[in-house]
Design a protein around this motif. Structure first.
Motif, PDB file in Angstrom:
ATOM      1  N   GLU A  21      48.629  43.705  47.671  1.00  8.24           N
ATOM      2  CA  GLU A  21      48.557  45.043  47.258  1.00  8.24           C
ATOM      3  C   GLU A  21      48.018  44.718  45.894  1.00  8.24           C
ATOM      4  OE1 GLU A  21      51.858  47.916  46.998  1.00  8.24           O
ATOM      5  OE2 GLU A  21      52.743  46.364  48.404  1.00  8.24           O
ATOM      6  N   THR A  22      48.679  43.965  45.128  1.00  6.23           N
ATOM      7  CA  THR A  22      48.022  43.549  43.665  1.00  6.23           C
ATOM      8  C   THR A  22      46.596  43.261  43.735  1.00  6.23           C
ATOM      9  OG1 THR A  22      50.150  42.566  43.224  1.00  6.23           O
ATOM     10  CG2 THR A  22      48.577  42.691  41.502  1.00  6.23           C
ATOM     11  N   THR A  23      46.221  42.401  44.623  1.00 10.29           N
ATOM     12  CA  THR A  23      44.808  42.163  44.868  1.00 10.29           C
ATOM     13  C   THR A  23      44.003  43.383  44.815  1.00 10.29           C
ATOM     14  OG1 THR A  23      45.543  40.032  45.872  1.00 10.29           O
ATOM     15  CG2 THR A  23      43.131  40.459  45.792  1.00 10.29           C
ATOM     16  N   GLU A  24      44.394  44.343  45.930  1.00  8.58           N
ATOM     17  CA  GLU A  24      43.613  45.231  46.367  1.00  8.58           C
ATOM     18  C   GLU A  24      43.442  46.172  44.824  1.00  8.58           C
ATOM     19  OE1 GLU A  24      41.927  46.747  48.751  1.00  8.58           O
ATOM     20  OE2 GLU A  24      42.228  44.971  49.959  1.00  8.58           O
ATOM     21  N   VAL A  25      44.517  46.356  44.340  1.00  3.73           N
ATOM     22  CA  VAL A  25      44.484  47.279  43.040  1.00  3.73           C
ATOM     23  C   VAL A  25      43.548  46.646  41.862  1.00  3.73           C
ATOM     24  CG1 VAL A  25      45.817  48.149  41.218  1.00  3.73           C
ATOM     25  CG2 VAL A  25      46.780  48.156  43.493  1.00  3.73           C
ATOM     26  N   LEU A  26      43.687  45.160  41.871  1.00  2.00           N
ATOM     27  CA  LEU A  26      42.842  44.655  40.963  1.00  2.00           C
ATOM     28  C   LEU A  26      41.246  44.806  41.147  1.00  2.00           C
ATOM     29  CD1 LEU A  26      44.505  41.386  40.076  1.00  2.00           C
ATOM     30  CD2 LEU A  26      44.516  43.642  38.740  1.00  2.00           C
ATOM     31  N   TYR A  27      41.140  44.545  42.590  1.00  4.75           N
ATOM     32  CA  TYR A  27      39.543  44.741  42.965  1.00  4.75           C
ATOM     33  C   TYR A  27      39.193  46.156  42.699  1.00  4.75           C
ATOM     34  CZ  TYR A  27      38.405  40.376  44.849  1.00  4.75           C
ATOM     35  OH  TYR A  27      37.734  39.057  44.893  1.00  4.75           O
ATOM     36  N   ASN A  28      40.062  47.043  43.057  1.00  8.59           N
ATOM     37  CA  ASN A  28      39.484  48.485  42.911  1.00  8.59           C
ATOM     38  C   ASN A  28      39.317  48.793  41.515  1.00  8.59           C
ATOM     39  OD1 ASN A  28      39.618  49.090  45.480  1.00  8.59           O
ATOM     40  ND2 ASN A  28      41.607  49.775  45.715  1.00  8.59           N
ATOM     41  N   LEU A  29      40.319  48.314  40.414  1.00 13.07           N
ATOM     42  CA  LEU A  29      39.985  48.578  39.159  1.00 13.07           C
ATOM     43  C   LEU A  29      38.707  48.178  38.520  1.00 13.07           C
ATOM     44  CD1 LEU A  29      43.421  47.617  37.665  1.00 13.07           C
ATOM     45  CD2 LEU A  29      42.350  49.647  37.043  1.00 13.07           C
ATOM     46  N   ALA A  30      37.987  47.141  39.046  1.00 10.09           N
ATOM     47  CA  ALA A  30      36.925  46.400  38.560  1.00 10.09           C
ATOM     48  C   ALA A  30      36.888  46.203  37.109  1.00 10.09           C
ATOM     49  CB  ALA A  30      35.514  47.225  39.006  1.00 10.09           C
ATOM     50  N   LEU A  31      38.084  45.691  36.744  1.00 10.58           N
ATOM     51  CA  LEU A  31      38.114  45.472  35.191  1.00 10.58           C
ATOM     52  C   LEU A  31      38.780  44.199  34.632  1.00 10.58           C
ATOM     53  CD1 LEU A  31      39.436  48.878  33.737  1.00 10.58           C
ATOM     54  CD2 LEU A  31      37.183  47.960  33.370  1.00 10.58           C
ATOM     55  N   VAL A  32      39.071  43.442  35.778  1.00 11.74           N
ATOM     56  CA  VAL A  32      39.925  42.386  35.613  1.00 11.74           C
ATOM     57  C   VAL A  32      39.171  41.217  35.536  1.00 11.74           C
ATOM     58  CG1 VAL A  32      42.019  41.095  35.989  1.00 11.74           C
ATOM     59  CG2 VAL A  32      42.037  43.578  36.055  1.00 11.74           C
ATOM     60  N   HIS A  33      38.877  40.304  34.427  1.00 14.77           N
ATOM     61  CA  HIS A  33      38.149  38.926  34.959  1.00 14.77           C
ATOM     62  C   HIS A  33      39.325  37.829  35.036  1.00 14.77           C
ATOM     63  CE1 HIS A  33      34.628  35.881  33.526  1.00 14.77           C
ATOM     64  NE2 HIS A  33      35.688  35.383  33.394  1.00 14.77           N
ATOM     65  N   PRO A  34      39.509  37.495  36.055  1.00 14.18           N
ATOM     66  CA  PRO A  34      40.617  36.299  36.213  1.00 14.18           C
ATOM     67  C   PRO A  34      39.924  35.080  35.689  1.00 14.18           C
ATOM     68  CG  PRO A  34      39.625  36.563  38.464  1.00 14.18           C
ATOM     69  CD  PRO A  34      38.942  37.537  37.439  1.00 14.18           C
ATOM     70  N   ILE A  35      41.112  34.348  35.006  1.00 13.83           N
ATOM     71  CA  ILE A  35      41.018  32.949  34.711  1.00 13.83           C
ATOM     72  C   ILE A  35      41.356  31.927  35.907  1.00 13.83           C
ATOM     73  CG2 ILE A  35      41.631  31.031  32.817  1.00 13.83           C
ATOM     74  CD1 ILE A  35      42.241  33.579  31.056  1.00 13.83           C
ATOM     75  N   ASP A  36      40.311  31.239  36.152  1.00 11.48           N
ATOM     76  CA  ASP A  36      40.634  30.193  37.385  1.00 11.48           C
ATOM     77  C   ASP A  36      41.835  29.193  36.699  1.00 11.48           C
ATOM     78  OD1 ASP A  36      38.803  31.540  39.027  1.00 11.48           O
ATOM     79  OD2 ASP A  36      37.191  30.234  38.562  1.00 11.48           O
ATOM     80  N   PHE A  37      42.594  29.411  37.696  1.00  8.39           N
ATOM     81  CA  PHE A  37      43.821  28.248  37.407  1.00  8.39           C
ATOM     82  C   PHE A  37      43.633  26.883  37.909  1.00  8.39           C
ATOM     83  CE2 PHE A  37      47.913  26.549  39.326  1.00  8.39           C
ATOM     84  CZ  PHE A  37      48.534  26.469  37.992  1.00  8.39           C
ATOM     85  N   SER A  38      43.854  25.926  36.874  1.00 15.44           N
ATOM     86  CA  SER A  38      43.758  24.612  37.329  1.00 15.44           C
ATOM     87  C   SER A  38      45.177  24.058  37.358  1.00 15.44           C
ATOM     88  CB  SER A  38      42.953  23.785  36.382  1.00 15.44           C
ATOM     89  OG  SER A  38      43.727  24.210  35.108  1.00 15.44           O
ATOM     90  N   GLU A  39      45.670  23.325  38.367  1.00 13.50           N
ATOM     91  CA  GLU A  39      47.108  22.999  38.675  1.00 13.50           C
ATOM     92  C   GLU A  39      47.852  22.255  37.460  1.00 13.50           C
ATOM     93  OE1 GLU A  39      48.631  21.808  42.436  1.00 13.50           O
ATOM     94  OE2 GLU A  39      46.628  22.339  43.235  1.00 13.50           O
ATOM     95  N   GLU A  40      49.160  23.151  37.308  1.00 11.21           N
ATOM     96  CA  GLU A  40      50.010  22.360  36.222  1.00 11.21           C
ATOM     97  C   GLU A  40      51.203  22.110  36.959  1.00 11.21           C
ATOM     98  OE1 GLU A  40      50.573  25.102  33.224  1.00 11.21           O
ATOM     99  OE2 GLU A  40      48.488  25.608  32.954  1.00 11.21           O
ATOM    100  N   GLU A  41      52.088  21.470  36.138  1.00  9.27           N
ATOM    101  CA  GLU A  41      53.620  20.967  36.610  1.00  9.27           C
ATOM    102  C   GLU A  41      54.441  22.267  37.172  1.00  9.27           C
ATOM    103  OE1 GLU A  41      57.033  18.073  35.455  1.00  9.27           O
ATOM    104  OE2 GLU A  41      55.150  18.041  34.360  1.00  9.27           O
ATOM    105  N   GLY A  42      54.899  22.399  38.160  1.00  3.13           N
ATOM    106  CA  GLY A  42      55.912  23.594  38.609  1.00  3.13           C
ATOM    107  C   GLY A  42      55.118  24.496  39.358  1.00  3.13           C
ATOM    108  N   LEU A  43      53.684  24.617  39.019  1.00  2.00           N
ATOM    109  CA  LEU A  43      52.931  25.754  39.797  1.00  2.00           C
ATOM    110  C   LEU A  43      51.914  25.165  40.378  1.00  2.00           C
ATOM    111  CD1 LEU A  43      52.104  28.080  36.316  1.00  2.00           C
ATOM    112  CD2 LEU A  43      53.806  28.465  38.244  1.00  2.00           C
TER     113      LEU A  43
END
Lengths: 669, 74
Positions: A21-43
């Motif tokens: 659902e969140t993904t849909e909302v973010l795509y419809n907003l067309a305002l959010v520039h995501p920061i690509d995640f690189s793996e860290e401990e625990g995530l």
């Protein structure tokens, strides 16, 4: 705004079952520039939504279909509604797949058969000149058969060397079939080789070659018809299904992109976290939208409003500078007409977050420079027309950028052509001397000035060919002002990043040097014929020299001794602007040459001379027009890239590219 | 009859343009070929390559300025 838009870093955390659902909302907003995640401990990176694999498979089939049907990107007038795509897509793909694979197979088979028939025919054609059945060429116990092309008729030589033989020749004796008793075969072959014999293999079969060729041609006709049928069918399938296939592909690509969004973010077993950039002005909107669509089931936090200042960490200043300027995405301006010049900035690189967007300067001075170099009403109006058509019709970014240059450059060309140079197609309106002018050509005296409410503006202040020195002088001044602008922008950038003190140390010294050179310039120009005449004790020389020395001292303190080496560079930067005059002059010279050939030499001859004159006039001016686009365009932009940008621009920023859906072939609802 | 001195000045002006043109072309050819290679590898390099390629052109401009100054003396 001169600076790129202010950005905020946000964090959205939620439970994994809300991710889609969140993904849909973010795509419809067309305002959010995501920061690509690189793996860290625990995530860890998320895994794609289940819909991804199904969509990818369909996409694969669709792309195979596109290849078979030779469907290419196109501008389609009608868009397919998403609902229709979703309901019909699966059945369309399956039906088409079955149909297309059958047709394509038929097409391939017929093509192969056609090639085989062509080959058989090629072998038979030479044999058809000899009236023998094919089965007569082989199957003998005591007779050797030679068939092939020869350069000269071997009959006489054969009758001398071989006792018993029979020869069949084509009409002009360049193809022979020779039947010889086997004991004499070697001798016959020797004679044949002397006459340039090269063997032709006789295909197996019955009947005369002519008959066989006829049969092949009959079959060829049928096969060609089948091929044309297959091709017709493919064309029909293509035109019937193009819109749907392109729409489905677009729809599926969007689906896949959305379904793979979890691959760019951090997740734990039950939760997800999205780090992203959002324009500071829009943060509230983003939060509101998420609130209204998702309720309270997520955590939203503004991590920081990015400052443009470089924070100085001990020992790692350089590393950190790259961090602030390049990591924060930069949203290029969107206000027309300045944004139309974005392409010229992108050609070098995207600006950094903490520097002035140079598009603002390019948009103002580039068309001015272009206009000054062309400076001709005739070419100017053509450029305006070309640019206008381009901006209306063209869709690719590169050509739009060029059209923008032509349109705005054309406007300035016309203005300079009217008032500064007073000429059209290389001919002045009114005489400055005894040269060819529009007045003399048209036989009427054109007004030499433009009167408006008592203020008289003359048409043409300078003549490009006779006032060269004045133009050179003028362009040097243009260069000095342009470079001043560059240094001030540079000071602004550095003041923003590191504070006023740094800005003065790095750039203000050069401003003083440039000021000194500017004051010194008239003195040098006045005494150009004899430099020794300059009074070194006069104030006009002492003040600028002092300014240059102080400026150099500041620069050396700020940037080290090596900055002395940049002094001649600055001088050559200034002189580099004389190209504005030089290109105008050279183009005027070319145009004058064509005009003289066409109007003064050919036209007075009358008759055919007039025709040739017109041809020369048109071709010549087309050539000058092309040269004007290339030279004025490249040199105009080069003055910005090389001379100006060095003074303030670093570039290397990240372009702001928010999550969004771009639809070309489909429409929502 | 044109004076010999004027003729020599004109020749000098021609040499200034011609030789500086040759020099610029010579300098530009290596940069140009390298630039084409860089663009082939990544079209994004076009802007920077263009800038690098046209840097030596300034030499011709110097030649041209000198030529105009000389022509002023005839």
């Amino acid at each position: 705004m001169l600076l790129p838009e202010k950005m905020s870093k946000i964090l959205i955390v939620g439970s994994k079952d809300k991710l889609q659902e969140t993904t849909e909302v973010l795509y419809n907003l067309a305002l959010v520039h995501p920061i690509d995640f690189s793996e860290e401990e625990g995530l860890s990176l998320g895994s794609p939504f289940p819909s991804a694999s199904d969509a990818s498979q369909k996409l694969l089939k669709l792309r195979a279909l596109e290849k078979d049907l030779e469907i290419e990107e196109a501008n389609l007038a009608k868009k397919v509604p998403v609902g229709e795509v979703e309901s019909k897509m699966t059945s369309t793909i399956d039906d088409l797949n079955a149909e297309v694979s059958g047709v394509v197979e038929t097409k391939n088979q017929t093509q192969q058969r056609l090639a085989a028939l062509e080959n058989d025919k090629r072998l038979l054609v030479p044999l058809s000149s000899i009236p023998l059945d094919l089965d007569l060429y082989s199957g003998y116990d005591n007779i050797a058969v030679f068939t092939g092309a020869v350069r000269s008729d071997p009959e006489a030589a054969l009758s001398a060397a071989v006792k018993k033989f029979e020869i069949f020749k084509s009409k002009n004796a360049d193809f022979v079939a020779v039947f010889v008793a086997k004991p004499e075969a070697a001798e016959a072959q020797r004679v044949l080789v002397q006459n340039g014999y090269s063997e032709v293999v006789v295909p197996k079969g019955k009947g005369t070659p002519e008959q066989l060729i006829k049969n092949i041609e009959l079959e060829e006709g049928e096969v060609k018809k089948a091929l044309a049928d297959a091709e017709d069918k493919i064309t029909r399938l293509r035109s019937e299904n193009r819109a749907m296939i392109l729409a489905s592909e677009e729809h599926l690509s969007i689906e896949v992109e959305k379904a793979e969004f979890p691959l760019r973010i951090a997740t734990t077993k039950n939760a997800f976290a999205v780090d992203a950039w959002v324009p500071t002005k829009q943060v509230e909107n983003v939060k509101k939208e998420l609130d209204s669509k998702l309720g309270k089931s997520f955590h939203f936090e503004v991590l920081e409003v990015k400052s443009r200042k470089e924070v100085e960490h001990q020992g790692s200043e350089v590393e950190h500078e790259a961090d602030v300027g390049t990591e924060t995405p930069v949203k290029m301006g969107e206000k027309k007409p300045i944004s139309m010049f974005n392409g010229f900035t992108e050609l070098i690189s995207t600006p950094k977050y903490n520097e002035i967007d140079p598009t603002n300067v390019i948009a103002i001075t580039f068309p001015l420079f272009f206009g000054l170099m062309v400076g001709d009403v005739g070419y100017g109006t053509i450029f305006i027309a070309l640019g206008y058509i381009g901006l209306k019709k063209v869709t690719t970014d590169d050509w739009r950028t060029i059209s923008t240059m032509l349109f705005f450059g054309g406007i300035w060309s016309t203005i300079f052509g009217l008032f500064l140079f007073g000429e059209a197609f290389g001919m002045p309106f009114a005489p400055h001397g005894d040269e060819l002018t529009w007045s003399s050509l048209l036989g009427t005296a054109l007004p030499s000035s433009f009167d408006l409410g008592g203020i008289s503006t003359p048409f043409g202040i300078y003549n490009k060919l006779t006032d060269v020195n004045k133009l050179l002088y003028l362009t040097v001044w243009i260069g000095i002002f342009h470079l001043f602008l560059g240094f001030f922008l540079g000071m602004f950038n550095i003041a923003m990043r590191h504070g006023i003190k740094h800005a003065i140390m790095e750039k203000f010294g050069w401003v003083l040097v440039l000021l000194g050179m500017a004051i010194l310039l008239p003195v040098i120009i006045a005494n150009l014929s004899n430099i020794m005449n300059i009074q070194f004790s006069s104030m006009a020389v002492i003040i600028p020299l002092v300014l240059i020395i102080i400026g150099m001292a500041i620069s050396i303190m700020g940037e080290g001794v090596l900055s002395i080496l940049e002094l001649p560079g600055l001088l050559s930067n200034i002189l580099s602007y004389t190209r504005l005059a030089a290109i105008g002059v050279s183009k005027a010279g070319l145009a004058l040459a064509f005009n003289m050939i066409a109007i003064e030499m050919l036209a007075p001859m009358g008759g055919i001379g007039v025709v040739f004159g017109i041809v020369i006039f048109i071709v010549g001016h087309l050539a000058v027009l092309m040269l004007a686009i290339i030279s004025a365009g490249i040199h105009g932009i080069r003055l910005h890239y090389v001379e100006l940008f060095q003074k303030f621009y670093t570039g290397g920023g990240t372009k702001y590219s928010p999550l969004r859906v771009v639809r070309k072939y489909t429409s929502e609802r | 009859m044109v004076e010999i001195g004027s003729g020599l000045v004109a020749i000098g002006a021609g040499l200034a343009i011609g030789l500086s043109g040759l020099a610029a072309g010579w300098a530009e050819k290596d940069i140009g070929s390298a630039a084409v290679g860089a663009i082939a590898e990544n079209p994004k390099n076009f802007g920077r390559s263009l800038v690098m390629t046209v840097i030596p052109e300034t030499i011709v401009i110097f030649g041209l300025v000198i030529a105009f100054l000389l022509m002023g003396k005839i």
